[in-house]
Design a protein around this motif. Sequence first.
Motif, PDB file in Angstrom:
ATOM      1  N   LEU A   4       0.876  -1.300  -0.095  1.00 48.88           N
ATOM      2  CA  LEU A   4       0.116  -0.081   0.104  1.00 48.88           C
ATOM      3  C   LEU A   4       0.795   1.282  -0.055  1.00 48.88           C
ATOM      4  O   LEU A   4       1.667   1.390   0.935  1.00 48.88           O
ATOM      5  CB  LEU A   4      -0.994   0.074   1.181  1.00 48.88           C
ATOM      6  CG  LEU A   4      -2.273  -0.725   1.308  1.00 48.88           C
ATOM      7  CD1 LEU A   4      -1.670  -2.358   1.367  1.00 48.88           C
ATOM      8  CD2 LEU A   4      -3.396  -0.610   1.943  1.00 48.88           C
ATOM      9  N   VAL A   5       0.766   2.080  -1.107  1.00 45.94           N
ATOM     10  CA  VAL A   5       1.640   3.244  -1.170  1.00 45.94           C
ATOM     11  C   VAL A   5       0.671   4.484  -1.143  1.00 45.94           C
ATOM     12  O   VAL A   5      -0.484   4.279  -1.519  1.00 45.94           O
ATOM     13  CB  VAL A   5       2.501   3.227  -2.639  1.00 45.94           C
ATOM     14  CG1 VAL A   5       3.562   2.171  -2.118  1.00 45.94           C
ATOM     15  CG2 VAL A   5       1.700   3.064  -3.594  1.00 45.94           C
TER      16      VAL A   5
ATOM     17  N   ALA B 123       1.990  -6.752  -6.293  1.00 50.37           N
ATOM     18  CA  ALA B 123       1.034  -5.989  -6.763  1.00 50.37           C
ATOM     19  C   ALA B 123       1.114  -4.661  -5.530  1.00 50.37           C
ATOM     20  O   ALA B 123       1.408  -4.725  -4.671  1.00 50.37           O
ATOM     21  CB  ALA B 123      -0.459  -6.597  -7.039  1.00 50.37           C
ATOM     22  N   ALA B 124       0.328  -3.720  -6.154  1.00 53.24           N
ATOM     23  CA  ALA B 124       0.382  -2.347  -5.353  1.00 53.24           C
ATOM     24  C   ALA B 124      -1.149  -1.900  -5.480  1.00 53.24           C
ATOM     25  O   ALA B 124      -1.928  -2.226  -6.209  1.00 53.24           O
ATOM     26  CB  ALA B 124       1.412  -1.265  -5.795  1.00 53.24           C
ATOM     27  N   VAL B 125      -1.348  -1.315  -4.249  1.00 50.99           N
ATOM     28  CA  VAL B 125      -2.718  -0.569  -4.101  1.00 50.99           C
ATOM     29  C   VAL B 125      -2.116   0.909  -3.903  1.00 50.99           C
ATOM     30  O   VAL B 125      -1.748   1.234  -2.878  1.00 50.99           O
ATOM     31  CB  VAL B 125      -3.717  -0.894  -2.872  1.00 50.99           C
ATOM     32  CG1 VAL B 125      -4.846  -0.045  -2.634  1.00 50.99           C
ATOM     33  CG2 VAL B 125      -4.028  -2.360  -3.017  1.00 50.99           C
ATOM     34  N   LEU B 126      -2.470   1.869  -4.834  1.00 52.79           N
ATOM     35  CA  LEU B 126      -2.333   3.140  -4.615  1.00 52.79           C
ATOM     36  C   LEU B 126      -3.341   3.822  -3.883  1.00 52.79           C
ATOM     37  O   LEU B 126      -4.440   3.823  -4.219  1.00 52.79           O
ATOM     38  CB  LEU B 126      -2.078   4.186  -6.068  1.00 52.79           C
ATOM     39  CG  LEU B 126      -1.791   5.293  -5.965  1.00 52.79           C
ATOM     40  CD1 LEU B 126      -0.381   5.564  -5.205  1.00 52.79           C
ATOM     41  CD2 LEU B 126      -1.876   5.923  -7.372  1.00 52.79           C
ATOM     42  N   VAL B 127      -3.146   4.773  -2.558  1.00 48.63           N
ATOM     43  CA  VAL B 127      -4.360   5.053  -1.658  1.00 48.63           C
ATOM     44  C   VAL B 127      -4.058   6.297  -1.969  1.00 48.63           C
ATOM     45  O   VAL B 127      -3.398   7.274  -1.848  1.00 48.63           O
ATOM     46  CB  VAL B 127      -3.962   4.519  -0.232  1.00 48.63           C
ATOM     47  CG1 VAL B 127      -4.809   5.222   0.407  1.00 48.63           C
ATOM     48  CG2 VAL B 127      -3.711   3.162  -0.112  1.00 48.63           C
ATOM     49  N   VAL B 128      -5.491   7.076  -2.613  1.00 47.01           N
ATOM     50  CA  VAL B 128      -5.730   8.349  -2.802  1.00 47.01           C
ATOM     51  C   VAL B 128      -6.478   9.016  -1.938  1.00 47.01           C
ATOM     52  O   VAL B 128      -7.869   8.442  -1.693  1.00 47.01           O
ATOM     53  CB  VAL B 128      -5.918   8.493  -4.293  1.00 47.01           C
ATOM     54  CG1 VAL B 128      -6.301   9.837  -4.674  1.00 47.01           C
ATOM     55  CG2 VAL B 128      -4.780   7.873  -5.113  1.00 47.01           C
ATOM     56  N   SER B 129      -6.627  10.266  -1.367  1.00 46.54           N
ATOM     57  CA  SER B 129      -7.336  10.909  -0.436  1.00 46.54           C
ATOM     58  C   SER B 129      -8.298  11.630  -1.631  1.00 46.54           C
ATOM     59  O   SER B 129      -7.848  12.371  -2.327  1.00 46.54           O
ATOM     60  CB  SER B 129      -7.006  11.848   0.497  1.00 46.54           C
ATOM     61  OG  SER B 129      -7.623  12.721   1.008  1.00 46.54           O
TER      62      SER B 129
ATOM     63  N   ALA C  56       6.888   1.599 -12.848  1.00 42.99           N
ATOM     64  CA  ALA C  56       8.492   1.444 -13.084  1.00 42.99           C
ATOM     65  C   ALA C  56       8.851  -0.043 -12.821  1.00 42.99           C
ATOM     66  O   ALA C  56       9.786  -0.886 -13.236  1.00 42.99           O
ATOM     67  CB  ALA C  56       9.361   2.322 -12.842  1.00 42.99           C
ATOM     68  N   ALA C  57       8.311  -0.256 -11.430  1.00 45.94           N
ATOM     69  CA  ALA C  57       8.331  -1.854 -10.862  1.00 45.94           C
ATOM     70  C   ALA C  57       7.731  -2.708 -11.526  1.00 45.94           C
ATOM     71  O   ALA C  57       7.935  -3.874 -11.082  1.00 45.94           O
ATOM     72  CB  ALA C  57       8.073  -1.575  -9.424  1.00 45.94           C
ATOM     73  N   GLY C  58       6.999  -2.567 -12.677  1.00 49.20           N
ATOM     74  CA  GLY C  58       6.241  -3.621 -13.016  1.00 49.20           C
ATOM     75  C   GLY C  58       4.844  -4.138 -12.286  1.00 49.20           C
ATOM     76  O   GLY C  58       4.568  -5.207 -12.591  1.00 49.20           O
ATOM     77  N   LEU C  59       4.696  -3.471 -11.393  1.00 50.29           N
ATOM     78  CA  LEU C  59       3.511  -3.945 -10.556  1.00 50.29           C
ATOM     79  C   LEU C  59       2.014  -3.539 -10.771  1.00 50.29           C
ATOM     80  O   LEU C  59       1.759  -2.471 -11.027  1.00 50.29           O
ATOM     81  CB  LEU C  59       3.745  -3.276  -9.155  1.00 50.29           C
ATOM     82  CG  LEU C  59       5.110  -3.904  -8.035  1.00 50.29           C
ATOM     83  CD1 LEU C  59       4.927  -3.231  -6.744  1.00 50.29           C
ATOM     84  CD2 LEU C  59       5.259  -5.347  -8.189  1.00 50.29           C
ATOM     85  N   PRO C  60       1.364  -4.524 -11.130  1.00 54.75           N
ATOM     86  CA  PRO C  60      -0.185  -4.081 -11.260  1.00 54.75           C
ATOM     87  C   PRO C  60      -0.614  -3.473 -10.027  1.00 54.75           C
ATOM     88  O   PRO C  60      -0.314  -3.777  -8.955  1.00 54.75           O
ATOM     89  CB  PRO C  60      -0.857  -5.694 -11.338  1.00 54.75           C
ATOM     90  CG  PRO C  60       0.365  -6.550 -11.677  1.00 54.75           C
ATOM     91  CD  PRO C  60       1.580  -5.928 -10.773  1.00 54.75           C
TER      92      PRO C  60
END
Length: 685
Positions: A25-26, A111-117, A135-139
């Motif tokens: 989670l980023v 994989a990543a979850v982009l957390v957006v307010s 760039a990291a190639g993460l879905p």
Amino acid sequence: MADRGTPHAPEPAVGDSAQLRNVVLVGAAGAGKTTLTESLALAAGAVNRAGNVPDGSTVSDYEEIEHRQQRSVQLSVVPVNWRGLRINLLDTPGYADFTGESGAGLRAAEAAVLVVSAADPIGLPTLALWRECRAAGLPTAIALTHLNAAHVRLDETLAACRDAFGDGHPDTVLPLHLPVLQGGRPAGSLELLTGRRYGEPGDLEPALTEAARGQLVEAIAGEDDTLLERYVAGEELDPASLTEALRREFLQGTLHPVLVTAPPPDPAGPAPGAAELLDLIAEAFPTPLERADGLPPGDPEAPAAVQVVHTGEDPYVGRLSLVRIFTGTLRPDTVLHLAGHPDERVTALSIPFGKQQHPVPLGLPGDLVCLARLAAARTGDALYADPAAEPFLEPWPQPEALLPTAVEAHSKADEDRLAQSLGKLSAQDPALRVEQNADTHQLVLWCTGEAHQAVVLDRLASRFGVHVDTVPYQVALRETFSTTASGHGRHVKQSGGHGQFAICDLTVEPLPGGGFEFVDKVVGGAVPRNFVPSVEKGVRAQLAHGVRAGYPLVDVRVTLTDGKAHSVDSSDAAFQTAGSLALREAAANGSIRLLEPVDEVQVLLPDEYQGAVLTDLSARRGHVLGTEPGGPGLSLVRAEVPELELTRYPVELRSLSHGTGHFTRTYVRHALMPASLAAQYSHAS
């Protein structure tokens, strides 16, 4: 849905790597990553409503400093069980000082979850994190938070996400769920593909729902010829086929589903969006065997290869290394090879759960496990069971530590433990650089920013019991001659027995950029050949101590022109002293200037901040060498700036560029300091 009664730890082991999901989670600071992580843990039954595990501690942000500073400062791993899977949630800091921890999360996840307010504009830090995920190639999926804030409109937020993250193709960023409203607040959701409902019953706009579903189905079908043919023919596509196509596109990076989350309407109930995200992770996110970054897929039968993604300290067992297993099966007694160091033997494996450690018998490819007492391995290091294995795990980029903090031990007891404690701390924190400056003799902690500096000093005190005082950081100044001058050195003493007799005459002239030269022009043997090196030795000793303000003297040519010796009383020591005295007299007769170090600075920043940064560099006595494109929407500014003006530049650049500017610095040379400024430093150091 998992039981939300008594919180429980994750299952001790999984049968194969296909049962694992590693999700990072980023998001920018304040986006709500930790709150979302705790909501996911609550939905899975891993924690109670207060976010606590059975021992009463929190499962994320459990270090004391995180509570005191009210922000995440390190990577946290929260393992939960969901639908027969173990999902490792990697909660990362959002503050710019700790981007190395985010990099560790990206390396450890599939994989990543982009957390957006939804309550804030999508800023440049969020865009930078999005680019890092790509760039990291993460879905990457997108989780919207703070939808309950005043004046937030879902349609406007979704449009902003499509513009920001669509890479020119807005139909790649589409909602997978729509919120169900109850009294105007999100209380649940409807999944658009399957019609599955979550949470409480509430209101939906049928027209909006149908339009959103049609757009999502059309985007998914458009990437699959078979589905597209069925869709164009007017066939109702079944949920299973759509879900399978969704997963395929998500893994390929051609679709980024958007989910909505919100605080629970009932404090005792689940948070809207948590179960939905866990289901998406279970159904669509890649397993460790499906990494898309070019690293080899994990083979449980191959020799183990692991990488340390985080290093912590346990009060009972000492150093704890969180490792990601990339290949092989890790068991107790596995011997791991670290290049340049003695082999490390694995004693026991555990998985983290808040402050707790739960033993596991083995670790499979994709597992995140803790190893105790790895003596030499630092964060970022790769270890291989096969010492002949070709290394394939490189450390991820760390933010450059450019903010200096000079420290001194507070007491003798602190001094005795300081070096050892800093060694342990730098092994845990690769962003920290510890320097014993050879010029100023200061102990300098190089940090990435003020927040990082506060964490380092806090950990020294709280984790190691070592207290330090911060002192003004000193820049390595130099002295030089700006005019030619001569000096006479006379060292004559008689006190019974052998005396001391040495006389020499020197001429000193500037040698800009030339370092130091010693020239012998004595004629007639006025200074015997065997004592000429003694004069030079004395001159060099005085150069190191300086002649006016206590800074080393550089860039001069010293010529020995004359002198006298005594057949009995002259000695090596006497001529060393005479050489030193002659140089000091030359300094008194001549003009001494101070030199300051100058660095070449390269600043990468968004175009919109270029003017402000150029103005600021000029105010720092900087000489701009040029500007050039640094990438889409970015500028690269090159300038030469005195080091004195860069002491707090990491903090001030961050303020000027709203957290988006980055710079590097490289020493170029020492240059004359303006006389008006030099007066402030013309005292003995």
